[in-house]
Design a protein around this motif. Structure first.
Motif, PDB file in Angstrom:
ATOM      1  N   LEU A 308      15.055   5.031  60.155  1.00 28.55           N
ATOM      2  CA  LEU A 308      15.760   4.016  60.941  1.00 28.55           C
ATOM      3  C   LEU A 308      16.901   4.652  61.720  1.00 28.55           C
ATOM      4  O   LEU A 308      17.078   4.381  62.916  1.00 28.55           O
ATOM      5  CB  LEU A 308      16.283   2.920  60.015  1.00 28.55           C
ATOM      6  N   ALA A 309      17.675   5.500  61.052  1.00 31.68           N
ATOM      7  CA  ALA A 309      18.800   6.170  61.712  1.00 31.68           C
ATOM      8  C   ALA A 309      18.327   7.046  62.874  1.00 31.68           C
ATOM      9  O   ALA A 309      18.926   7.046  63.957  1.00 31.68           O
ATOM     10  CB  ALA A 309      19.582   7.003  60.696  1.00 31.68           C
ATOM     11  N   SER A 310      17.226   7.751  62.646  1.00 30.56           N
ATOM     12  CA  SER A 310      16.690   8.633  63.697  1.00 30.56           C
ATOM     13  C   SER A 310      16.202   7.839  64.893  1.00 30.56           C
ATOM     14  O   SER A 310      16.407   8.231  66.055  1.00 30.56           O
ATOM     15  CB  SER A 310      15.541   9.484  63.134  1.00 30.56           C
ATOM     16  N   ALA A 311      15.542   6.713  64.643  1.00 31.97           N
ATOM     17  CA  ALA A 311      15.036   5.882  65.738  1.00 31.97           C
ATOM     18  C   ALA A 311      16.175   5.334  66.585  1.00 31.97           C
ATOM     19  O   ALA A 311      16.082   5.311  67.829  1.00 31.97           O
ATOM     20  CB  ALA A 311      14.193   4.734  65.166  1.00 31.97           C
ATOM     21  N   LEU A 312      17.239   4.897  65.945  1.00 31.09           N
ATOM     22  CA  LEU A 312      18.369   4.326  66.682  1.00 31.09           C
ATOM     23  C   LEU A 312      19.121   5.376  67.480  1.00 31.09           C
ATOM     24  O   LEU A 312      19.763   5.052  68.489  1.00 31.09           O
ATOM     25  CB  LEU A 312      19.323   3.638  65.706  1.00 31.09           C
ATOM     26  N   ALA A 313      19.034   6.612  67.041  1.00 31.46           N
ATOM     27  CA  ALA A 313      19.761   7.690  67.722  1.00 31.46           C
ATOM     28  C   ALA A 313      19.045   8.173  68.980  1.00 31.46           C
ATOM     29  O   ALA A 313      19.627   8.923  69.778  1.00 31.46           O
ATOM     30  CB  ALA A 313      19.961   8.858  66.758  1.00 31.46           C
TER      31      ALA A 313
END
Length: 314
Positions: A308-313
Motif C-alpha cells: 500500500l505504501a509503495s503504491a501511494l508513493a
C-alpha cells in the motif's frame, strides 16, 4: 458481510448426517492399547486441539500456542472465494473434537456456530468480531473483515492466550509471553500505518470489496468507491450501470491514488474496475481473505501494508 440475509454467509450443508456425526464425536475413541482419547489428552505431552474457521485465525493461534497446540483451519485455500465454501460432515467431526474454537463471527462463518450447537460442543469459543467490540455504523453494515484491524488482532491474541491457558494451566505463562511478543510485532505494523497516514492522509483510494478498509482507514486514506458498488460485489449481485460508471470514473478522472482490490474473488464488473485502473496508470494493490501459501499472518500483513505504501508513493 453482515448478518443480513442478503449477504453471502459461508454455506452449510445440513442434514441428518450432521446430527449423526455429532453423536459420534461425543463418544470416546479408543487406541490400540485400550487407552481412551481423554486419557491421552491428560498427559503432559498432549497438545491442545484447536479448530479455526480460517487459516488467518489458525495462524494466530499457532503463533501463540507454538508446539503446545494442534490447529486445524477449515478454510485455507488461497485460490478459493471463502464465501463459496461449503461446510460438511468432516468439519462437524473436527469441531466436535476441539478444546478451543476460533471463529470470525459477524456473519462470516455462521456454519461454525450451527455445527457447535448441533454437536453440543463444550469447546472454549473465541468470536473475533465479538472480541473486537465492533458494531455496524448507524444506517450501515458491519465490516466483518476484522483481521485487517491490528488493534482487534491484539485483543484476539490475548483471548487466545487466555483460552489456551485455561486448557493447559501449566503452560499459561508461555502463552501470555508469546502473545506479548506477537502484539509487539502488531505495534510495528501500526507504526507503518501511522507513517502512511503522515505522508498521505486524506488521499483517495478505490476498492472492490470492504476487505481492506480497516487497514486503509487506519492509514488515513479515504475510500471513494460508491458503497452500492462494493456491497454488490461482496454479495455477488449485479451493479447498476449508473453506479458502475461512477466507479469507473474514479480511475479515468484520477480521483484515487490506488486501487486496493480483493484478489480472491473476481467477476466481470470487478475486472472492469481493475482494467480501468490499469488504463489510467493507477497502481493496484491485491489483498486476500485467507493466508497466501508460504506466509504467516505477520509476514502477510507486512507485505500488504508495504505494498500500500509503495503504491501511494508512485
Amino acid at each position: 458481510m453482515t448478518t443480513s440475509p442478503s449477504r453471502r454467509p459461508l454455506a452449510l450443508i445440513a442434514g441428518a448426517s450432521l446430527a449423526l456425526l455429532a453423536g459420534c464425536g461425543s463418544s470416546s475413541d479408543s487406541g490400540s492399547d485400550g487407552s481412551s482419547a481423554s486419557d491421552s489428552a491428560s498427559s503432559s505431552t498432549a497438545k491442545i486441539t484447536v479448530v479455526a474457521s480460517t487459516n488467518v485465525w489458525g495462524d494466530v493461534v499457532e503463533q501463540i500456542g507454538g508446539d503446545h497446540v494442534d490447529v486445524t483451519s477449515i478454510i485455507s485455500d488461497p485460490d478459493q472465494d471463502p464465501h463459496s465454501y461449503e461446510a460438511d460432515t468432516q468439519n462437524q467431526l473436527t469441531l466436535s473434537k476441539a478444546k478451543v474454537v476460533i471463529e470470525n463471527g459477524g456473519g462470516y462463518d455462521d456454519f461454525v456456530d450451527r455445527m457447535l450447537k448441533s454437536g453440543k460442543s463444550s469447546a472454549e469459543v473465541i468470536n473475533a468480531v465479538k472480541v473486537s467490540g465492533k458494531t455496524a455504523p448507524k444506517g450501515g453494515e458491519l465490516n466483518e473483515h476484522v483481521w485487517y484491524d491490528f488493534p482487534t488482532v491484539a485483543k484476539i491474541a490475548d483471548s487466545v492466550a487466555a483460552a489456551l491457558g485455561k486448557a493447559d494451566p501449566a503452560d499459561a505463562a508461555t502463552f501470555t509471553k508469546n502473545a506479548s511478543a506477537f502484539k509487539a510485532k502488531l505495534t510495528a505494523l501500526e507504526a507503518k500505518e501511522a507513517q502512511i497516514k503522515k505522508e498521505h492522509a486524506g488521499e483517495g483510494i478505490g476498492i472492490t470489496e470492504p476487505v481492506p478498509l480497516y487497514m486503509t482507514t487506519a492509514s488515513g486514506l479515504v475510500n471513494k468507491t460508491p458503497e452500492e458498488f462494493s456491497a454488490a460485489i461482496e454479495e455477488g449481485s449485479d451493479v447498476s450501470p449508473k453506479v458502475l460508471q461512477e466507479t469507473l470514473a474514479l480511475y479515468s478522472d484520477k480521483q484515487v491514488k490506488a486501487l486496493v482490490y480483493n484478489a480472491q474473488t473476481s467477476g466481470p464488473q470487478s475486472v472492469k474496475v481493475e482494467n480501468a485502473a490499469k488504463a489510467a496508470g493507477i497502481p493496484a494493490v491485491p489483498v486476500t481473505e485467507t493466508l497466501p501459501k508460504g506466509k504467516d499472518y505477520l509476514g502477510w500483513m507486512t507485505s500488504n501494508v508495504d505494498a500500500l505504501a509503495s503504491a501511494l508513493a508512485k
